[in-house]
Design a protein around this motif. Structure first.
Motif, short mmCIF file in Angstrom:
data_model
loop_
_atom_site.label_atom_id
_atom_site.label_comp_id
_atom_site.label_asym_id
_atom_site.label_seq_id
_atom_site.Cartn_x
_atom_site.Cartn_y
_atom_site.Cartn_z
N PRO A 26 0.80 -1.37 0.03
CA PRO A 26 0.09 0.16 0.13
C PRO A 26 1.03 1.33 0.15
CG PRO A 26 -0.89 -0.97 1.34
CD PRO A 26 0.55 -2.00 0.91
N ASN A 27 2.01 1.40 0.36
CA ASN A 27 3.05 2.60 0.52
C ASN A 27 3.34 2.97 -0.39
OD1 ASN A 27 3.43 3.23 3.30
ND2 ASN A 27 3.73 1.06 3.55
N ASN A 28 3.35 2.16 -1.78
CA ASN A 28 3.00 2.39 -3.08
C ASN A 28 2.56 3.44 -4.12
OD1 ASN A 28 6.30 1.71 -3.03
ND2 ASN A 28 5.31 -0.21 -3.39
N LEU A 29 1.03 3.23 -3.19
CA LEU A 29 -0.02 4.16 -3.25
C LEU A 29 0.49 6.08 -4.07
CD1 LEU A 29 -3.06 2.08 -2.77
CD2 LEU A 29 -2.68 2.33 -4.73
N LYS A 30 1.16 5.71 -2.93
CA LYS A 30 1.82 7.38 -3.05
C LYS A 30 2.57 7.65 -3.84
CE LYS A 30 3.15 10.89 -0.31
NZ LYS A 30 2.11 11.89 -0.28
N VAL A 31 3.20 6.94 -4.77
CA VAL A 31 4.75 6.69 -5.96
C VAL A 31 4.10 7.02 -6.88
CG1 VAL A 31 6.32 5.13 -6.26
CG2 VAL A 31 6.00 5.51 -4.74
N ILE A 32 2.31 5.87 -7.39
CA ILE A 32 1.59 6.06 -8.62
C ILE A 32 0.55 7.21 -8.53
CG2 ILE A 32 2.98 4.24 -8.91
CD1 ILE A 32 -0.13 2.94 -8.64
N THR A 33 0.43 8.40 -7.67
CA THR A 33 -0.30 8.56 -7.01
C THR A 33 -0.09 10.00 -7.29
OG1 THR A 33 -2.15 7.72 -6.09
CG2 THR A 33 -2.60 9.98 -5.94
N PRO A 34 -0.65 11.33 -8.32
CA PRO A 34 -0.35 12.38 -8.29
C PRO A 34 0.14 13.04 -6.94
CG PRO A 34 -2.47 11.95 -10.33
CD PRO A 34 -1.82 11.05 -9.43
N GLU A 35 0.18 13.91 -7.00
CA GLU A 35 0.59 14.86 -6.27
C GLU A 35 -0.31 15.64 -6.06
OE1 GLU A 35 4.31 17.51 -4.57
OE2 GLU A 35 4.87 16.27 -5.23
N HIS A 36 -0.67 16.73 -6.43
CA HIS A 36 -1.68 17.71 -6.27
C HIS A 36 -2.94 16.40 -5.76
CE1 HIS A 36 -3.49 15.75 -10.26
NE2 HIS A 36 -4.32 15.91 -9.80
N MET A 37 -3.23 15.65 -5.47
CA MET A 37 -4.51 14.23 -4.98
C MET A 37 -4.00 14.48 -3.58
SD MET A 37 -6.46 13.08 -7.29
CE MET A 37 -7.43 11.74 -7.12
N GLY A 38 -3.00 14.59 -2.61
CA GLY A 38 -2.31 14.94 -1.35
C GLY A 38 -2.63 13.90 -0.59
N PHE A 39 -2.44 12.81 -1.69
CA PHE A 39 -3.07 11.26 -0.95
C PHE A 39 -2.11 10.80 0.44
CE2 PHE A 39 -1.66 6.83 -0.58
CZ PHE A 39 -2.98 6.17 -1.31
N LYS A 40 -2.56 10.92 1.01
CA LYS A 40 -1.73 10.23 1.96
C LYS A 40 -2.09 8.97 3.58
CE LYS A 40 -0.42 12.20 6.63
NZ LYS A 40 -0.57 13.24 7.90
N ILE A 41 -1.87 7.91 3.70
CA ILE A 41 -1.90 6.66 3.65
C ILE A 41 -1.96 7.24 5.34
CG2 ILE A 41 -1.35 3.84 4.62
CD1 ILE A 41 -0.39 3.93 2.10
N GLN A 56 -7.02 3.20 5.48
CA GLN A 56 -7.48 4.08 5.91
C GLN A 56 -7.29 4.85 5.62
OE1 GLN A 56 -9.57 5.25 9.48
NE2 GLN A 56 -8.51 3.32 10.14
N TYR A 57 -6.84 6.13 4.66
CA TYR A 57 -6.50 7.22 3.90
C TYR A 57 -7.15 8.62 3.29
CZ TYR A 57 -5.64 3.07 0.61
OH TYR A 57 -5.62 1.46 -0.21
#
Length: 165
Positions: A26-41, A56-57
Motif C-alpha cells: 500500500p505504501n507504493n500507492l503514494k508513488v503512483i498517485t499525482p501529488e496534487h491529490m494529497g494522498f496520505k495513508i 485508511q487514506y
C-alpha cells in the motif's frame, strides 16, 4: 444510478514477483498517485496484504476538498491478484481488481475498476467532465511512474478504456 468501469493494462520487463511486490504494498500507492491529490495513508499499511485488511487514506480529489477513503482488501491470491473495495469514501461504489500475469518478456498488470458516482443525475453529469477526466489523468500519471521505475516492454500495447452500464 449508472455503473462505470475503467479497464487498464500495462506490461513491463520485470518478473511477476517483482510486479506483485510493488503493487501489493500500500505504501507504493503514494508513488503512483499525482501529488496534487494529497494522498496520505493514515493506517493499515503496517503488514503484508491480507483479506480483511482495512486501509485508511485521505485524498483531495478536487482543490479545497479533502475526504477520508477507507478500503478493504477483500480477496488476495498471492502473486496473481487482489481486490480492494471502498467501505467509505468519495464513490457510491468502488470495486478495484488488480491482476498480475506473466507475458513474453515480463509481467502484465491489469486493473478493472467498477464504480458508481454519488448524487444521482448530478453525478452522471459530472462523470465525463470531472470524474472520468481525473481518473484518466491519474492512470496516465501511474503509467508514466511505472515506466520510469520498470521500463517498457517493446511491442506491447497499453490499454485504458471506460465502459458504462
Amino acid at each position: 444510478m449508472k455503473l462505470y468501469q475503467l479497464h487498464s493494462k500495462q506490461s513491463f520487463p520485470i518478473s511477476t514477483s517483482e510486479a506483485w511486490t510493488f503493487l501489493s504494498d500500500p505504501n507504493n500507492l503514494k508513488v503512483i498517485t499525482p501529488e496534487h491529490m494529497g494522498f496520505k495513508i493514515l493506517s493499515g499499511d503496517d503488514r503484508p496484504m491480507f483479506p480483511g485488511q482495512i486501509i485508511q487514506y485521505t485524498v483531495s480529489p478536487f482543490p479545497g476538498y479533502t475526504t477520508k477513503w477507507v478500503t478493504e482488501i477483500t480477496h488476495v491470491k498471492e502473486g496473481e491478484y487482489f481486490v480492494d473495495e471502498q467501505r467509505f469514501g468519495p464513490y457510491a461504489l468502488w470495486h478495484h481488481k488488480h491482476f498480475i500475469k506473466p507475458v513474453n518478456g515480463g509481467a502484465e498488470m491489469e486493473d478493472i475498476i467498477d464504480y458508481k458516482i454519488p448524487f444521482g443525475i448530478l453525478g452522471q453529469l459530472a462523470h465525463p467532465l470531472l470524474v472520468k477526466k481525473q481518473l484518466k489523468q491519474i492512470f496516465s500519471f501511474r503509467e508514466q511512474k511505472l515506466i520510469e521505475r520498470f521500463g517498457v516492454l517493446e511491442n506491447i500495447k497499453k490499454e485504458l478504456y471506460f465502459n458504462s452500464f
